[in-house]
Motif scaffolding. Structure first.
Motif, PDB file in Angstrom:
ATOM      1  N   GLU A 342     -17.156  -1.976 -21.287  1.00  8.07           N
ATOM      2  CA  GLU A 342     -15.993  -1.692 -22.127  1.00  8.07           C
ATOM      3  C   GLU A 342     -14.951  -0.800 -21.450  1.00  8.07           C
ATOM      4  OE1 GLU A 342     -15.494  -3.316 -24.846  1.00  8.07           O
ATOM      5  OE2 GLU A 342     -17.478  -4.262 -24.874  1.00  8.07           O
ATOM      6  N   SER A 343     -15.260  -0.247 -20.306  1.00 12.82           N
ATOM      7  CA  SER A 343     -14.270   0.565 -19.597  1.00 12.82           C
ATOM      8  C   SER A 343     -13.044  -0.291 -19.305  1.00 12.82           C
ATOM      9  CB  SER A 343     -14.865   1.071 -18.278  1.00 12.82           C
ATOM     10  OG  SER A 343     -13.826   1.585 -17.460  1.00 12.82           O
ATOM     11  N   CYS A 344     -11.855   0.266 -19.588  1.00 12.93           N
ATOM     12  CA  CYS A 344     -10.649  -0.548 -19.383  1.00 12.93           C
ATOM     13  C   CYS A 344     -10.257  -0.600 -17.920  1.00 12.93           C
ATOM     14  CB  CYS A 344      -9.499  -0.023 -20.230  1.00 12.93           C
ATOM     15  SG  CYS A 344      -8.617   1.357 -19.483  1.00 12.93           S
ATOM     16  N   GLY A 345     -10.842   0.292 -17.106  1.00 15.51           N
ATOM     17  CA  GLY A 345     -10.627   0.212 -15.666  1.00 15.51           C
ATOM     18  C   GLY A 345      -9.439   0.997 -15.128  1.00 15.51           C
ATOM     19  N   GLN A 346      -8.761   1.751 -15.985  1.00 18.12           N
ATOM     20  CA  GLN A 346      -7.592   2.490 -15.505  1.00 18.12           C
ATOM     21  C   GLN A 346      -7.949   3.677 -14.623  1.00 18.12           C
ATOM     22  OE1 GLN A 346      -3.733   2.937 -18.030  1.00 18.12           O
ATOM     23  NE2 GLN A 346      -5.439   3.288 -19.395  1.00 18.12           N
ATOM     24  N   CYS A 347      -9.021   4.402 -14.961  1.00 17.12           N
ATOM     25  CA  CYS A 347      -9.364   5.611 -14.188  1.00 17.12           C
ATOM     26  C   CYS A 347     -10.565   5.324 -13.298  1.00 17.12           C
ATOM     27  CB  CYS A 347      -9.734   6.780 -15.071  1.00 17.12           C
ATOM     28  SG  CYS A 347      -8.997   6.811 -16.684  1.00 17.12           S
ATOM     29  N   THR A 348     -10.463   5.763 -12.072  1.00 16.02           N
ATOM     30  CA  THR A 348     -11.546   5.526 -11.119  1.00 16.02           C
ATOM     31  C   THR A 348     -12.887   6.111 -11.575  1.00 16.02           C
ATOM     32  OG1 THR A 348      -9.822   5.688  -9.467  1.00 16.02           O
ATOM     33  CG2 THR A 348     -12.078   5.551  -8.661  1.00 16.02           C
ATOM     34  N   PRO A 349     -12.935   7.373 -12.008  1.00 14.05           N
ATOM     35  CA  PRO A 349     -14.257   7.908 -12.369  1.00 14.05           C
ATOM     36  C   PRO A 349     -14.954   7.086 -13.447  1.00 14.05           C
ATOM     37  CG  PRO A 349     -12.596   9.657 -12.369  1.00 14.05           C
ATOM     38  CD  PRO A 349     -11.853   8.363 -12.213  1.00 14.05           C
ATOM     39  N   CYS A 350     -14.195   6.616 -14.428  1.00 18.06           N
ATOM     40  CA  CYS A 350     -14.800   5.836 -15.504  1.00 18.06           C
ATOM     41  C   CYS A 350     -15.127   4.429 -15.024  1.00 18.06           C
ATOM     42  CB  CYS A 350     -13.861   5.803 -16.708  1.00 18.06           C
ATOM     43  SG  CYS A 350     -14.362   4.678 -18.029  1.00 18.06           S
ATOM     44  N   ARG A 351     -14.187   3.767 -14.386  1.00 20.12           N
ATOM     45  CA  ARG A 351     -14.393   2.385 -13.935  1.00 20.12           C
ATOM     46  C   ARG A 351     -15.580   2.287 -12.977  1.00 20.12           C
ATOM     47  NH1 ARG A 351      -9.769   1.612 -11.291  1.00 20.12           N
ATOM     48  NH2 ARG A 351     -10.754   2.283  -9.371  1.00 20.12           N
ATOM     49  N   GLU A 352     -15.600   3.161 -11.974  1.00 18.03           N
ATOM     50  CA  GLU A 352     -16.674   3.112 -10.965  1.00 18.03           C
ATOM     51  C   GLU A 352     -17.937   3.797 -11.473  1.00 18.03           C
ATOM     52  OE1 GLU A 352     -16.207   1.334  -8.256  1.00 18.03           O
ATOM     53  OE2 GLU A 352     -14.143   0.965  -8.876  1.00 18.03           O
ATOM     54  N   GLY A 353     -17.739   4.977 -12.059  1.00 18.79           N
ATOM     55  CA  GLY A 353     -18.893   5.791 -12.454  1.00 18.79           C
ATOM     56  C   GLY A 353     -19.787   5.111 -13.475  1.00 18.79           C
ATOM     57  N   THR A 354     -19.179   4.432 -14.451  1.00 14.76           N
ATOM     58  CA  THR A 354     -20.015   3.776 -15.457  1.00 14.76           C
ATOM     59  C   THR A 354     -20.886   2.696 -14.799  1.00 14.76           C
ATOM     60  OG1 THR A 354     -18.130   2.345 -15.996  1.00 14.76           O
ATOM     61  CG2 THR A 354     -18.523   4.206 -17.461  1.00 14.76           C
ATOM     62  N   GLY A 355     -20.322   2.029 -13.792  1.00  8.79           N
ATOM     63  CA  GLY A 355     -21.093   1.011 -13.076  1.00  8.79           C
ATOM     64  C   GLY A 355     -22.230   1.624 -12.270  1.00  8.79           C
ATOM     65  N   TRP A 356     -21.930   2.740 -11.625  1.00 10.22           N
ATOM     66  CA  TRP A 356     -22.987   3.404 -10.835  1.00 10.22           C
ATOM     67  C   TRP A 356     -24.130   3.859 -11.735  1.00 10.22           C
ATOM     68  CZ3 TRP A 356     -19.102   7.077  -7.901  1.00 10.22           C
ATOM     69  CH2 TRP A 356     -18.384   6.301  -6.973  1.00 10.22           C
ATOM     70  N   MET A 357     -23.753   4.434 -12.890  1.00  9.07           N
ATOM     71  CA  MET A 357     -24.806   4.918 -13.789  1.00  9.07           C
ATOM     72  C   MET A 357     -25.694   3.766 -14.237  1.00  9.07           C
ATOM     73  SD  MET A 357     -23.133   8.009 -16.003  1.00  9.07           S
ATOM     74  CE  MET A 357     -22.078   7.027 -17.014  1.00  9.07           C
ATOM     75  N   GLU A 358     -25.065   2.658 -14.583  1.00  8.12           N
ATOM     76  CA  GLU A 358     -25.850   1.503 -15.018  1.00  8.12           C
ATOM     77  C   GLU A 358     -26.779   1.047 -13.892  1.00  8.12           C
ATOM     78  OE1 GLU A 358     -23.624  -1.993 -16.097  1.00  8.12           O
ATOM     79  OE2 GLU A 358     -25.460  -3.068 -16.639  1.00  8.12           O
ATOM     80  N   LYS A 359     -26.241   1.017 -12.674  1.00  9.76           N
ATOM     81  CA  LYS A 359     -27.018   0.554 -11.528  1.00  9.76           C
ATOM     82  C   LYS A 359     -28.207   1.474 -11.252  1.00  9.76           C
ATOM     83  CE  LYS A 359     -24.158  -1.555  -8.335  1.00  9.76           C
ATOM     84  NZ  LYS A 359     -23.206  -1.341  -7.237  1.00  9.76           N
ATOM     85  N   ILE A 360     -27.947   2.777 -11.276  1.00 12.87           N
ATOM     86  CA  ILE A 360     -29.031   3.729 -10.997  1.00 12.87           C
ATOM     87  C   ILE A 360     -30.118   3.605 -12.057  1.00 12.87           C
ATOM     88  CG2 ILE A 360     -29.641   6.168 -10.725  1.00 12.87           C
ATOM     89  CD1 ILE A 360     -26.673   6.615  -9.833  1.00 12.87           C
ATOM     90  N   LEU A 361     -29.697   3.480 -13.318  1.00  9.98           N
ATOM     91  CA  LEU A 361     -30.685   3.361 -14.397  1.00  9.98           C
ATOM     92  C   LEU A 361     -31.521   2.098 -14.213  1.00  9.98           C
ATOM     93  CD1 LEU A 361     -28.468   4.728 -17.243  1.00  9.98           C
ATOM     94  CD2 LEU A 361     -30.742   5.599 -16.649  1.00  9.98           C
ATOM     95  N   HIS A 362     -30.875   1.043 -13.756  1.00  7.02           N
ATOM     96  CA  HIS A 362     -31.639  -0.189 -13.528  1.00  7.02           C
ATOM     97  C   HIS A 362     -32.626  -0.039 -12.374  1.00  7.02           C
ATOM     98  CE1 HIS A 362     -30.523  -3.225 -16.460  1.00  7.02           C
ATOM     99  NE2 HIS A 362     -29.423  -2.499 -16.601  1.00  7.02           N
ATOM    100  N   ARG A 363     -32.304   0.824 -11.425  1.00  8.56           N
ATOM    101  CA  ARG A 363     -33.292   1.096 -10.371  1.00  8.56           C
ATOM    102  C   ARG A 363     -34.582   1.638 -10.981  1.00  8.56           C
ATOM    103  NH1 ARG A 363     -29.907   4.742  -6.377  1.00  8.56           N
ATOM    104  NH2 ARG A 363     -28.118   3.362  -6.363  1.00  8.56           N
ATOM    105  N   PHE A 364     -34.432   2.540 -11.954  1.00 12.99           N
ATOM    106  CA  PHE A 364     -35.643   3.079 -12.596  1.00 12.99           C
ATOM    107  C   PHE A 364     -36.392   1.983 -13.333  1.00 12.99           C
ATOM    108  CE2 PHE A 364     -33.395   7.031 -11.811  1.00 12.99           C
ATOM    109  CZ  PHE A 364     -34.438   7.851 -11.400  1.00 12.99           C
ATOM    110  N   LEU A 365     -35.665   1.094 -13.980  1.00 11.45           N
ATOM    111  CA  LEU A 365     -36.326   0.010 -14.707  1.00 11.45           C
ATOM    112  C   LEU A 365     -37.028  -0.938 -13.727  1.00 11.45           C
ATOM    113  CD1 LEU A 365     -33.727  -0.921 -17.477  1.00 11.45           C
ATOM    114  CD2 LEU A 365     -35.653   0.658 -17.607  1.00 11.45           C
ATOM    115  N   ASP A 366     -36.465  -1.074 -12.520  1.00 15.77           N
ATOM    116  CA  ASP A 366     -37.056  -1.960 -11.520  1.00 15.77           C
ATOM    117  C   ASP A 366     -38.109  -1.263 -10.657  1.00 15.77           C
ATOM    118  OD1 ASP A 366     -35.276  -3.777 -12.437  1.00 15.77           O
ATOM    119  OD2 ASP A 366     -33.847  -3.570 -10.792  1.00 15.77           O
ATOM    120  N   GLY A 367     -38.399   0.001 -10.964  1.00 13.67           N
ATOM    121  CA  GLY A 367     -39.376   0.732 -10.163  1.00 13.67           C
ATOM    122  C   GLY A 367     -38.832   1.170  -8.817  1.00 13.67           C
ATOM    123  N   GLU A 368     -37.521   1.159  -8.648  1.00 19.00           N
ATOM    124  CA  GLU A 368     -36.905   1.525  -7.376  1.00 19.00           C
ATOM    125  C   GLU A 368     -36.231   2.888  -7.411  1.00 19.00           C
ATOM    126  OE1 GLU A 368     -36.858   0.035  -4.425  1.00 19.00           O
ATOM    127  OE2 GLU A 368     -38.004  -1.730  -5.021  1.00 19.00           O
ATOM    128  N   GLY A 369     -36.240   3.536  -8.562  1.00 18.63           N
ATOM    129  CA  GLY A 369     -35.581   4.836  -8.675  1.00 18.63           C
ATOM    130  C   GLY A 369     -36.310   5.900  -7.874  1.00 18.63           C
TER     131      GLY A 369
END
Ligand SMILES: Cc1cc2nc3c(=O)[nH]c(=O)nc-3n(C[C@H](O)[C@H](O)[C@H](O)COP(=O)(O)O)c2cc1C
Ligand code: SF4
Ligand code: FES
Lengths: 436, 154
Positions: A342-369
């Motif tokens: 849902e990030s509209c993509g205007q600000c770098t911290p939100c656009r990029e950061g929300t993606g990084w957080m999702e990715k890192i969390l998925h690492r934990f779900l995949d046993g890679e964290g």
């Protein structure tokens, strides 16, 4: 408290209250009549003294917000009623559209009169096709009875009402994004200042209020500010629509005073947790609010100040209950996915950061964290918070910060025990961000 | 491209907004209602109709998830898997539907009858799990109930 409180003002149990005749028979539109006999400022004053605070999430004092509107204005003035209702865990405004549309319409008209507004736009999320139809029918009825339109009820006051259908973007609930959407554009939030009261829709003075907020107004006029201000929590008074979902036996929307016990909502209103399980975590006010651990909810009251005191907020009063078997990292990953999407993509911290957080969390779900990932995750969240144009960035950061704080052990237990060599590297811009 | 009814509606709407740009979303809704999706030709049409650059219309269509940029099946099944639904079996619901119809989220069945999409919270968290089929909500779903629903959707 719950046992002794019986009166409802918005979602009453009067059958067929959505019909205008029934609403009128029960005193409906009397508050509008009363308001039209008062000076507009006196109406705003009544709302101000009632201490009504916004129900859209930020709890801003409604009467005060109304005073920001210029009194004399060459330009037309507008109200945008916010029915975007897209915060996960929130499902209350739709109850108003379905069961009490005239309470909302009457409240909007009173607000329009108080601020000298010529046009009320009701922005409703696109998925609510059914509820848009229901509200439109109620608006048509109100027009035909002379409550909306030219010279309302024979007074000198005229205002129009128009429903506007969104098209599936959470960000359009943010007030400046909503205005851009209403102007027919992409829903990008605007940098503030200027604030909507100075430069709103098409550059004209505009006030944005939540649907439930406006639905509180008729009773303030009917019963007086003093009566209203004594309901519930003194600093955040009034009836509140609590929506409880998740692992409870009987989820739903309940109208009760502010400041009820969270445990009463769960155990008395909703019949407790499914399968009699223990509670692991509770989200008190929609997906963007900080989580509480199950052990923390005892004695916690549901109003702005009480929740602030325990480090979270009332938000939209959309309570989500999770039982002891819930995988909190999985839930958090789903929430992070939502904010990334849902990030509209205007600000770098939100656009990029929300993606990084999702990715890192998925690492934990995949046993890679890894152990470092926990701090990396926190680092990303901390760097989003406060560094963006609108509050979606904060909304994405808060749940992550709170879940790490409250359930760090779960991350540690899931982390790989051979930490140093990970196939993932730290995102390069992160260092830059920190010094920015 | 807009039918008589919608052209009439559009004329009444014009007086309700200060600029014709505001009509972008309403007109796109009308197009989608008539055709089920928004084709590139439709975007050009809207841009002429409202006297706006095509790029503006394109920008709007691509920003909002509800505007279909390709045709969808007769029934567009949108399954919520956000938190409250997830806690009550929203993901199982999604998987069950996909398996039964032989598609992945985002895909349309070969007979063009069903498109399945995974969506964000639809404001029915108290009646989870749920799905939206075209304009209608189906709430408090069990796998058996959804089977029955799919049977009825012929
Ligand atoms: C990302 C984001 C989403 C929001 N979504 C909504 C929403 O769906 N409904 C709503 O009333 N307010 C929403 N708000 C809050 C509005 O910006 C605004 O504060 C509110 O509508 C004001 O009304 P109130 O003072 O009556 O609460 C959202 C804010 C943000 C930052
Ligand atoms: S914080 Fe996120 S949603 Fe808000 S303006 Fe910035 S990028 Fe857009
Ligand atoms: S989480 Fe599915 S409708 Fe809200």
């Amino acid at each position: 408290m719950i046992d002794s409180y019986t009166e409802q003002f918005i979602l009453t149990d009067i059958p067929n209250l959505h019909k205008i005749e029934i609403y009128e028979q029960n005193g409906g539109y009397g508050a509008l009549r009363k308001a039209l006999g008062m000076a507009p400022d006196a109406v705003t004053d009544e709302v101000k003294k009632s201490n009504l605070r916004g129900r859209g999430g930020a709890c801003f004092p409604t009467g005060l917000k109304w005073t920001f509107m210029p009194k004399q204005s060459e330009k037309p003035k507008y109200i945008c009623a916010n029915g975007d209702e897209s915060e996960p865990g929130t499902f209350k405004d739709r109850q108003i559209f379905e069961f009490s549309p005239h309470v909302f319409i009457e409240g909007s008209l009173i607000a329009a009169y108080a601020m000298g507004v010529q046009f009320v736009y009701v922005y409703i999320r696109g998925e609510y096709a059914k509820w848009i139809k229901l509200l439109q029918a109620a608006v048509d009825d109100a027009y035909s009875k002379g409550y909306i339109g030219k010279k309302i009820l024979g007074s000198g006051f005229s205002t129009e009402m128009q429903i506007y259908r969104g098209a599936g973007a959470y960000i359009c609930g943010e007030e400046s994004s909503l205005m851009n959407s209403l102007e027919g554009g992409r829903g990008y939030p605007r940098v503030k200042p200027p604030f909507p009261a100075q430069f709103g829709v098409w550059g004209n003075p505009t006030t944005i209020n939540n649907i439930e907020t406006l639905s509180n107004v008729p009773m303030i006029l009917n019963r007086g500010w003093e009566f209203y201000s004594k309901i519930g929590a003194p600093k955040h008074p009034g009836p509140l629509l609590y929506g409880i979902s998740g692992h409870v036996n009987k989820p739903g929307v309940f109208e009760l005073p502010t400041g009820v016990l969270l445990t009463d909502l769960i155990y008395k209103c909703c019949g407790g947790v499914k399968g009699n399980k223990k509670i692991k975590a509770v989200i008190p006010g929609g997906s963007s609010t900080m989580w509480l651990r199950g052990e923390e909810i005892e004695g916690v009251k549901m109003d702005a100040d009480s929740l602030k005191a325990v480090g979270t907020s009332i938000g939209t009063a959309g309570v989500i209950v999770m039982d002891e078997d819930t995988d909190v990292i999985k839930v958090l990953a789903r929430i992070s996915h939502f904010y990334h999407h849902e990030s509209c993509g205007q600000c770098t911290p939100c656009r990029e950061g929300t993606g990084w957080m999702e990715k890192i969390l998925h690492r934990f779900l995949d046993g890679e964290g890894t152990m470092q990932d926990i701090d990396l995750l926190l680092d990303v969240a901390n760097n989003i918070e406060g560094n963006t144009i609108c509050a979606l960035g904060d909304a994405a950061a808060w749940p992550v910060q709170s879940v790490i704080k409250k359930f760090r052990g779960e991350f540690e237990a899931r982390a790989k025990k051979t930490p140093m060599v990970s196939k993932y590297v730290k995102p390069p811009h992160l260092v830059e961000l920190k010094t920015a | 491209m807009l039918n008589e009814d919608n052209l009439k509606k559009l004329e009444t709407l014009r007086g309700r907004f200060q600029t014709s740009q505001s009509l972008t979303l309403p007109v796109l809704w009308m197009i989608q209602e008539q055709y089920g999706w928004i084709s590139p030709e439709a975007m050009e049409y809207v841009s002429h109709l409202l006297n706006l650059p095509v790029s503006h219309v394109y920008g709007v269509v691509t920003f909002y998830t509800m505007y279909n940029q390709k045709p969808v099946g007769k029934y567009h099944l949108q399954v919520c898997t956000n938190v409250s639904c997830m806690l009550n079996g929203g993901e199982e619901l999604r998987d069950h539907i996909c398996k039964r119809l032989g598609v992945s989220p985002g895909e349309t069945t070969q007979d063009k009858k069903f498109t399945v999409t995974e969506v964000e919270c639809l404001g029915s968290c108290g009646t989870a799990p749920m799905l939206q089929a075209n304009d209608d909500y189906y709430e408090n779903l069990s796998l058996a109930a959804v089977d029955e629903l799919l049977e009825k959707m012929k």
